[in-house]
Design an enzyme around this catalytic site. Structure first.
Site, mmCIF file in Angstrom:
data_model
loop_
_atom_site.group_PDB
_atom_site.id
_atom_site.type_symbol
_atom_site.label_atom_id
_atom_site.label_comp_id
_atom_site.label_asym_id
_atom_site.label_seq_id
_atom_site.Cartn_x
_atom_site.Cartn_y
_atom_site.Cartn_z
ATOM 1 N N CYS A 1 4.189 8.926 -4.628
ATOM 2 C CA CYS A 1 3.220 8.739 -5.742
ATOM 3 C C CYS A 1 2.661 9.860 -6.443
ATOM 4 O O CYS A 1 3.513 10.525 -7.174
ATOM 5 C CB CYS A 1 1.868 7.917 -5.298
ATOM 6 S SG CYS A 1 1.012 6.941 -6.559
ATOM 7 N N HIS B 1 3.997 3.672 -2.099
ATOM 8 C CA HIS B 1 3.309 4.085 -0.902
ATOM 9 C C HIS B 1 3.990 3.741 0.312
ATOM 10 O O HIS B 1 3.470 2.883 0.925
ATOM 11 C CB HIS B 1 1.819 3.751 -0.711
ATOM 12 C CG HIS B 1 1.078 4.709 -2.003
ATOM 13 N ND1 HIS B 1 0.425 5.552 -1.366
ATOM 14 C CD2 HIS B 1 0.892 4.636 -3.068
ATOM 15 C CE1 HIS B 1 0.050 6.383 -2.523
ATOM 16 N NE2 HIS B 1 -0.065 5.642 -3.661
ATOM 17 N N GLU C 1 4.068 4.884 3.033
ATOM 18 C CA GLU C 1 3.273 4.886 4.404
ATOM 19 C C GLU C 1 2.315 3.827 4.638
ATOM 20 O O GLU C 1 1.958 3.430 5.897
ATOM 21 C CB GLU C 1 2.091 6.297 4.475
ATOM 22 C CG GLU C 1 1.092 5.985 3.395
ATOM 23 C CD GLU C 1 0.991 5.818 2.023
ATOM 24 O OE1 GLU C 1 0.262 5.635 1.333
ATOM 25 O OE2 GLU C 1 2.561 6.176 1.597
#
Length: 261
Positions: free
Chosen positions: A111, A214, A216
């Site tokens: 990001c 994202h 994660e």
């Protein structure tokens, strides 16, 4: 070997006294450590010199999401819709990125991190997509983080295509800035259906990738492949970090052998 991966954080006032506090979503740490690595946090409280020192001991770098990049970093005046910036964070992260690239170590930029990577290598950003590049995709969505909202095409033959194993991803977006002029040495290899760059990589380096979503927290999905593309990305990062550590260890052993005669 458990590779050591530096993960960047942000910092801002908090607590009863409004003093600077380090902040990071724990998902970043979990995603790195799920595949056998150790996460080492780098904060805006660290000096650029400390950042370079930590990168000298590590095996990979993760640049995380957060505030807007200061447009002074790419020679522009602030746009009226520019969000909050964090100059101490910029100083630490750009120093960390420079050190990582000098060592040719693995870098995963997420990001804001994707934007830092592009600016750090000489590119520029759209400071505000809705006003500077309006399109049919709302990249700063208001729905839940796991609500995937648009498609993105992965370029054939790219490193990200090899990692993901698919040509198309279904993702969501939480960014109002994005790559404008692509830095020399970078390639745009994931592109949203409205043409906004969602993934970049540096073909001249062993393992340097940036994505706007994202991974994660698992924001990407492959329609016809049950394998989680975001877990594959972190797995590939940890494997690249392990290989980097083994290569550097071998170099150190050879240097020690030469020094000892």
């Amino acid at each position: 070997m458990r590779p050591l991966i530096v993960v960047t954080t942000t910092m801002g006032p908090g607590g009863d006294h409004g003093l600077p506090q380090v902040r990071l979503y724990a998902q970043y740490i979990a995603a790195v450590e799920a595949h056998g690595a150790v996460a080492l946090l780098l904060t805006p409280g660290h000096s650029p010199e400390s950042a370079r020192h930590l990168l000298g001991m590590a095996h990979a770098l993760v640049l995380t999401g957060g505030e807007d990049v200061d447009p002074a970093r790419y020679g522009q005046e602030p746009h009226p819709e520019l969000g909050g910036i964090n100059p101490p964070r910029d100083a630490t992260e750009f120093a960390a990125l420079e050190a990582a690239l000098e060592r040719r170590m693995p870098v995963l930029a997420i990001c804001r991190g994707c934007q830092v990577l592009n600016v750090g290598m000489g590119g520029t950003l759209f400071q505000d997509l809705p006003s500077q590049r309006p399109g049919r995709v709302h990249h700063e969505q208001t729905a839940a983080w796991n609500h995937r909202s648009h498609h993105a095409t992965v370029q054939g033959g790219s490193g990200l295509r090899r990692i993901f194993g698919v040509d198309e991803l279904f993702i969501n977006s939480f960014h109002h800035q994005a790559v404008d002029a692509l830095a020399p040495g970078l390639a745009a290899t994931v592109v949203a259906e409205d043409g906004v760059v969602e993934g970049i990589e540096a073909p001249g380096y062993p393992w340097v990738y940036g994505v706007q979503w994202h991974p994660e927290r698992g924001e990407a999905q492959a329609a016809h492949d049950q394998r989680d593309p975001d877990r594959r990305l972190f797995w590939a990062l940890v494997q690249a970090a392990r290989e980097f550590g083994e290569t550097m260890g071998g170099r150190a052993e050879r240097a020690e052998a030469v020094a000892s005669g």
